[in-house]
Structure formats: structure tokens, C-alpha cells
Write a protein that holds these residues in place. Sequence first.
Motif, PDB file in Angstrom:
ATOM      1  N   GLU A   1       3.985   5.558  -4.119  1.00  0.00           N
ATOM      2  CA  GLU A   1       5.380   6.004  -4.249  1.00  0.00           C
ATOM      3  C   GLU A   1       5.989   5.294  -5.457  1.00  0.00           C
ATOM      4  O   GLU A   1       6.770   4.363  -5.335  1.00  0.00           O
ATOM      5  N   MET A   2       5.613   5.752  -6.641  1.00  0.00           N
ATOM      6  CA  MET A   2       5.969   5.032  -7.878  1.00  0.00           C
ATOM      7  C   MET A   2       7.272   5.533  -8.506  1.00  0.00           C
ATOM      8  O   MET A   2       7.553   5.270  -9.667  1.00  0.00           O
ATOM      9  N   THR A   3       8.101   6.224  -7.719  1.00  0.00           N
ATOM     10  CA  THR A   3       9.271   6.910  -8.281  1.00  0.00           C
ATOM     11  C   THR A   3      10.371   5.968  -8.737  1.00  0.00           C
ATOM     12  O   THR A   3      11.054   6.232  -9.717  1.00  0.00           O
ATOM     13  N   ILE A   4      10.582   4.855  -8.028  1.00  0.00           N
ATOM     14  CA  ILE A   4      11.811   4.076  -8.233  1.00  0.00           C
ATOM     15  C   ILE A   4      11.620   2.836  -9.112  1.00  0.00           C
ATOM     16  O   ILE A   4      12.537   2.050  -9.283  1.00  0.00           O
ATOM     17  N   GLY A   5      10.415   2.656  -9.648  1.00  0.00           N
ATOM     18  CA  GLY A   5      10.207   1.552 -10.574  1.00  0.00           C
ATOM     19  C   GLY A   5      10.137   0.192  -9.916  1.00  0.00           C
ATOM     20  O   GLY A   5      10.408  -0.823 -10.559  1.00  0.00           O
ATOM     21  N   GLY A   6       9.778   0.151  -8.653  1.00  0.00           N
ATOM     22  CA  GLY A   6       9.692  -1.117  -7.937  1.00  0.00           C
ATOM     23  C   GLY A   6       9.503  -0.887  -6.453  1.00  0.00           C
ATOM     24  O   GLY A   6       8.982   0.152  -6.021  1.00  0.00           O
ATOM     25  N   VAL A   7       9.964  -1.825  -5.657  1.00  0.00           N
ATOM     26  CA  VAL A   7       9.710  -1.821  -4.219  1.00  0.00           C
ATOM     27  C   VAL A   7      11.005  -2.105  -3.459  1.00  0.00           C
ATOM     28  O   VAL A   7      11.732  -3.042  -3.789  1.00  0.00           O
ATOM     29  N   LEU A   8      11.307  -1.305  -2.445  1.00  0.00           N
ATOM     30  CA  LEU A   8      12.412  -1.573  -1.513  1.00  0.00           C
ATOM     31  C   LEU A   8      11.836  -2.151  -0.229  1.00  0.00           C
ATOM     32  O   LEU A   8      10.903  -1.581   0.347  1.00  0.00           O
ATOM     33  N   ILE A   9      12.376  -3.266   0.217  1.00  0.00           N
ATOM     34  CA  ILE A   9      11.908  -3.910   1.448  1.00  0.00           C
ATOM     35  C   ILE A   9      13.114  -4.366   2.254  1.00  0.00           C
ATOM     36  O   ILE A   9      14.025  -4.998   1.715  1.00  0.00           O
ATOM     37  N   SER A  10      13.137  -4.060   3.543  1.00  0.00           N
ATOM     38  CA  SER A  10      14.198  -4.527   4.432  1.00  0.00           C
ATOM     39  C   SER A  10      13.707  -5.754   5.189  1.00  0.00           C
ATOM     40  O   SER A  10      12.651  -5.727   5.820  1.00  0.00           O
ATOM     41  N   VAL A  11      14.479  -6.838   5.103  1.00  0.00           N
ATOM     42  CA  VAL A  11      14.134  -8.088   5.773  1.00  0.00           C
ATOM     43  C   VAL A  11      14.989  -8.208   7.029  1.00  0.00           C
ATOM     44  O   VAL A  11      16.217  -8.309   6.950  1.00  0.00           O
ATOM     45  N   HIS A  12      14.358  -8.175   8.193  1.00  0.00           N
ATOM     46  CA  HIS A  12      15.056  -8.301   9.472  1.00  0.00           C
ATOM     47  C   HIS A  12      15.030  -9.766   9.898  1.00  0.00           C
ATOM     48  O   HIS A  12      13.960 -10.354  10.095  1.00  0.00           O
ATOM     49  N   TYR A  13      16.204 -10.349  10.017  1.00  0.00           N
ATOM     50  CA  TYR A  13      16.316 -11.752  10.416  1.00  0.00           C
ATOM     51  C   TYR A  13      16.447 -11.869  11.934  1.00  0.00           C
ATOM     52  O   TYR A  13      16.725 -10.883  12.632  1.00  0.00           O
ATOM     53  N   LYS A  14      16.309 -13.098  12.433  1.00  0.00           N
ATOM     54  CA  LYS A  14      16.369 -13.327  13.876  1.00  0.00           C
ATOM     55  C   LYS A  14      17.796 -13.419  14.398  1.00  0.00           C
ATOM     56  O   LYS A  14      18.022 -13.383  15.597  1.00  0.00           O
ATOM     57  N   CYS A  15      18.768 -13.592  13.476  1.00  0.00           N
ATOM     58  CA  CYS A  15      20.161 -13.777  13.877  1.00  0.00           C
ATOM     59  C   CYS A  15      21.043 -13.472  12.664  1.00  0.00           C
ATOM     60  O   CYS A  15      20.551 -12.976  11.645  1.00  0.00           O
ATOM     61  N   ILE A  16      22.335 -13.765  12.765  1.00  0.00           N
ATOM     62  CA  ILE A  16      23.213 -13.716  11.594  1.00  0.00           C
ATOM     63  C   ILE A  16      22.983 -14.997  10.809  1.00  0.00           C
ATOM     64  O   ILE A  16      23.142 -16.093  11.345  1.00  0.00           O
TER      65      ILE A  16
ATOM     66  N   ASN B   1       0.826  -1.213   0.000  1.00  0.00           N
ATOM     67  CA  ASN B   1       0.000   0.000   0.000  1.00  0.00           C
ATOM     68  C   ASN B   1       0.858   1.260   0.000  1.00  0.00           C
ATOM     69  O   ASN B   1       0.532   2.249  -0.662  1.00  0.00           O
ATOM     70  N   TYR B   2       1.957   1.206   0.758  1.00  0.00           N
ATOM     71  CA  TYR B   2       2.855   2.373   0.790  1.00  0.00           C
ATOM     72  C   TYR B   2       3.448   2.636  -0.596  1.00  0.00           C
ATOM     73  O   TYR B   2       3.437   3.766  -1.090  1.00  0.00           O
ATOM     74  N   TRP B   3       3.960   1.588  -1.235  1.00  0.00           N
ATOM     75  CA  TRP B   3       4.671   1.769  -2.503  1.00  0.00           C
ATOM     76  C   TRP B   3       3.737   2.069  -3.668  1.00  0.00           C
ATOM     77  O   TRP B   3       4.176   2.592  -4.695  1.00  0.00           O
ATOM     78  N   LYS B   4       2.439   1.753  -3.518  1.00  0.00           N
ATOM     79  CA  LYS B   4       1.482   2.122  -4.570  1.00  0.00           C
ATOM     80  C   LYS B   4       1.426   3.635  -4.760  1.00  0.00           C
ATOM     81  O   LYS B   4       1.179   4.133  -5.862  1.00  0.00           O
TER      82      LYS B   4
END
Length: 748
Positions: free
Chosen positions: A53-68, A48-51
Amino acid sequence: MNDILQLRGQFQKRKNVNGFGPTNLPKGSKVTAEHVGNMKQQLKQLENYWKNEMTIGGVLISVHYKCIVAKSNRLQILLGEKSSHPNMSIRGAKFVDENNAKNEKVKKHVFTYFISFEALRKSIQYLEKCELVLNKYYNGEITDKDTQLINSGKYNVNIMAKSSFLRVVVDSNYVESFRLDRVDETIKDRSIVTIYKTGVNTVELLSKFGIDMIHAKMIDETTLRLDGREIQILQNNAPYLIAMHVRDLAEIVIDEDIVKDESESLISIPEPTNEPTVGVIDTQFDKRVYFHNWVVSHNMVDPNITITTEDRFHGTAVTSIIVDGPAFNPKLDDGCGRFRVKHFGVATAGGFSSFTILKMIRDIIASNRDIKVWNLSLGSAMEIDPNFISPEAAELDKIQCEYDVIFVVAGTNKTRKMTGTVKIGAPADSLNSLIVNAVDFNGKPASYTRVGPVLSFFYKPDICYYGGDKQEKITVCEPLGMATVCGTSFAAPWITRKMAYLIHIVGLSREVAKALIIDSAAGWNRQDNKYFAMGYGVVPKRIEDITHSKDDEIRFIMNGTIDEYETYTYNIPVPQDMKAHPFFAKATLAYFPKSDRNQGVDYTSTEMDLHFGRIIEKDGKAMIKAIDYNKQADEGIQNIYEEDARKLYRKWDNIKHISEAIKENARPRKAYSAGMWGLSIKTKERLVPKAGRGLQFGVVVTLKEMNGINRIDEFIKLCMVRGWLVNRIDIENQIDVYSKAEEEIEFE
């Protein structure tokens, strides 16, 4: 003393035939429908946020993992483009320190992905179906035992294919959350900024926000110099685009406590002949010094800037050590002789623009391909960032991959205003470079010492050497005469001399030369593996202590190239006594991997995993019993967590040093079967398969006889019987060979 031996023979190559096996949850793990549902909702919110915000031609998403997480435990299906692995969509990686389920502070991986809307919607569908299956068939929770049953054939579900379901479950097990990360701090100063690579060209993208970008302000496709106003525009419009940033104007860290020598001691020097040439990139050089005929200098600074005598102090002092350091520092006479220097003045004594120097260095190296060893004793007062390599270091690493050169870089100094523990400054975070810290003449870290690690993990500095301190300083030649100084700037040139000697005079590859320097510093009793102040230890003063081994030691070197997953030999015949090997062993591996600054903490692209030890037979198969008990990549299930692999075996580090501890009551090692020892290097890639093919490596192995007996002749004979070509590295002979090769022939 014994000569170093060079073993030449055939390394065997082997492809990786081991698969990853069935997709199972780790033992003791479980995934709930609630967690999968939360992940689905997070992706929907991001959609919904990126809909809007169409500037960059796609979607940036940060994936937070539980550990290294290991490469194999990153996303396998979620956020993947059609017919492409999710790894190919990674645009950045960092570590964060957060609490785990037990409220303990742990280090966690965060990866930033750039994907299409289609890939995002597909991932949401995967999570919706997975949640439905968990609720309908597994009572809202699936365990590792359930996944084993599924892999044995017990899966009669039409909602979702078995392979997709299992991969989504395993992905969900490692992922904590999906978010959109932003740079929260306000950046006011002119900075070198790296933005995430998106689906839109950088120049075009920034122009949408009113930032006119010209190629002269760009280091590469995603790294550029912006002034305060431009950064403010970017932060106001697209703070999510900023991957990393560092202030452009840095301050050279030069020790202020310089004592001028008022004596009129005159030093003479002969005219240069065929001595090796070393490159120096520093402040300006003063041609009034006694050794000026040994130096070809180039002023690379804008001609409109007036150069004063003060601007020539540092550069001239550094070069004086490389040319003729032992002449006025007899206590540090290294036996390396003199060196000619090509000196490039890229800065003045005050501040300098990192961006400008970055642009210069590549051009300098490209135009001087004959120079293999470069000294860089400039450094920033600012501390390195724990989550990304500095632009300066990243450029040095790229250059060393492309041009087959090595930089010897000073580890930077504390200023008088700095207190407590201070991290090293750029470019001392360059992984391919040889980073040198300073010790006093008692072998203790100098009072101005700054420390690593780099990216929270990599050992930096690599080594240390005598750089003087308040009690006893280093003598240098400056424009106005002799002076006594201290600092890492004046420790690094001594190592530059040794590297130039090993590469030009002895004829070693840069990989072997680097491994030999580090191996000699570590000795048998590594001095620093906790405080990150001294690296692997203090390098010996005399070059013969590096190019030779003690009478009770056998030291040999090996070169090779990576062409397959494993490069190995099981054919090293270590001498025996009563069917046992009376030796302690150590080995050092060095290589120069490609790297990608945009990958953040996952900076190096190729991992070489070193195994060295006796050959044993197990279940009808030959294998190496490694001296450091390294079981990575061994057959069968090996429960080694990524964080442990990094700590214990230096996984992803481009230097591997393994060593047995010397004990007085040690017993000879049992000789198995034919009594052979083996060396194996297994290669892994972070992103692109086979990207590291053709990469060269250098290995230094030392065997120390437990009873003090010299067995080198016995070892040579055994090697020759096994088909090895054994070359004694005779230094006197190498000097003669070098001199003959450099002679100018006049045709009549």
C-alpha cells in the motif's frame, strides 16, 4: 460595593530547569519479553501491509495505550524519525472505552502516527534487541527496581545501549498494542471530512483514487467537503485515511414555541451616536423594525436564493436583544445601555451548509477588524462527537487566536423530537468561545437544555443565562412585531452585551473579560460541575455585580504574557489580622490557546497551570501553598496520574477556576514569613516547544473577608508599598473616557 482593582507590576520569568530525571519504570510496574515480542510482531504485520500500500508515502500506525497518558509518557523512542521526537509524527488522538487487565471499563488514549518505512524498521529492531536483552539477562521480565539498578550503573550489556533499552522498556510499559484503525461506518451523505496528513499532497493523493479535488472544496490542507460518491470511493480505497467526518448540511435548532404579541405597543429609540459596535452572524435581518438605524446589515447568502420574512425572524430577534433588549425585557435590565450592530446574514431559516458558513466567517472577521465581540446563535441539531472538535468550532478557535476577538455562542437547543440527555451541537464545542446555555427565571436548566462535556473532558457550556422557558419567555422584536420566545439563541445575546461592555466601555482585555464573566457566574458556590448543563453558573443580571465586588470582598485583575516556562509574582500583600489572613480566596484564569483539530482529543496546544496561595519557605526555598493543593510541577516526585490531573486541576483546559469553600467556623489562615501571597503560571506544550510564547492571559482574584470587614483600602496601601500600580476601575470614569475617545473632532 467595592471597585475592582487592577494590579500592574512586574511579573518574574523563569526557565524550566527541572529535567525529567532518569528513565525508570513507574513504581510497581513490570514489562515482559512476551509483551515486547507481541509489539514487534504487530509492527512487522503492519510493515507487510504497508509494503503493498505505497499510496501515501509512508506508514500510518495507531498506538493504543493502556490508559490516558501524560505527554511525558507517550512514545519516547519507538516510531521516532531520525533526529526527531516521536511526538512530531502524531497525526491524531482519540479516546476509546475498553476493559483493562481487571476487566474494568476505562478510558484509553489512541494516537495515530505517520512515519517513514525507515522509522518503522528501526522501531522493529529496537523491540527485537529489547526482547533479546529481557530474555537473556532478566529472565523474561524487568521491574521498576531493575530499571533503578540500571540507572545506578549496573548494566553490562553489549546488545543494546542503556539509554535506548530503558526508553524502549518504558514505551512498552504504556503501550497496549499497535494497530491500523479504520472508519467502519458507511458514510452516505455529503460531509466535511478530515484525512490524516501524510507524505503526499491532499489534491494529488485523492486524485490517485479518482477524486478530483479543487481548492474551493477545501477548508485547509486536510479538511474538505466530499459528496456521497466521493466518500464511497475513499472508503473503498483507503478507509484508513479518514480521521473524522461530520455531515455538512446541518439544521438550525430554533425553538418552535414562539408566541406573537398582538399588542401594538410602540417603542421609540434615539439615533445612535458613539455606542460600541457588536458583530452578529445569523439568519437575515429585517430593516422594517423600529431600531433599524442601529444596525448595518449584509446579506451573505447566494443572491439567487429568495429571502422570505421567515428567514429574517431569528436573526432580527437576536439582534433586537443586543441593541435594545432591556427596553422590552425590564426584568433583565442589565445597565449596559444600547449597542450598535453589524449584522451578517449567512443562513436562511431552514438548513445551511456548515462548509459555506465556515468559508464566510473568516472573511467577515478579517474585513471587520474593529469589532471585538461577535454573537453566533446558530447551532446544529446533530450532537458533537466525543473524539474530535467540529470543523465549525475549530475554525472559530483559529479565528480567535489570529484576530484577537471573542465569539459568544449559543449552547444549542433540544428539538421536540429529542428525548433524554442530548449533547450540545456545533459550534458550541468551540473551546476559545464563551458558550452560553439557558436557564428559566428560577435559575434552573431550561427544558431544552443540551449538555457537555466536549472531547469527554472540557467543561462546556461555560456559563448560563436567562433564555426563557414554557412558563415565562423572553420578549424579542421580530419583523412582524413583538414576540415571546425561548432558547439558548436568546440567552447568548445578553452575555454578548456584557462582554461588549467590559471590553469597549470598561477597557478590559478579552482574557480578563471572559475570566470576569465566568468568575461572577461561579460565585462562591459553583452550581454545575457534574451534569455539564449550566457551566460555572448563572451570570448576574446587573453589570455592576460583575464590575464591582461586595463590601467584604477585594477583587483584583491581572494581565500578563507568557514568555518563559513560569510567569510568577511572590509579592501580593494580603492584609493580616493577628498574624493571620482572615480571607477565603478564589481565582479564575482565562487564555486563548492555539489548537489543532488533527490532534483529536489532544486539541489544545498550550497548558497554563495556575497556582495561587500563600508563600511558604521550605528547605530554604520559597513556594506557593496553593488554595486547591495543586502540586503539579512542584519539586520532587509527584505521583499525579494524567486522568487525575485533568479532573482535579483541569489540565489542558483553557479556563482554570479554583476556589475555597466558605465555612461558617473557618479560621484565618496562618501568615507565613513576610505574609505574602503568590501567583504562578507554569506553561507546558503538547508538541512544539515554546509554541505558546507570547500568549496573553487574564486572572481575576477575589478575597472574601471572613468577618465581613471591608479591608480594600488597607490592601491598596500594602500593594503600593510593595511597588504595585493600583488602578481602581471606576465605571463612571470609564464611561467618560470612552465617550471622549469616541468623539468626532471637526477641524476648522
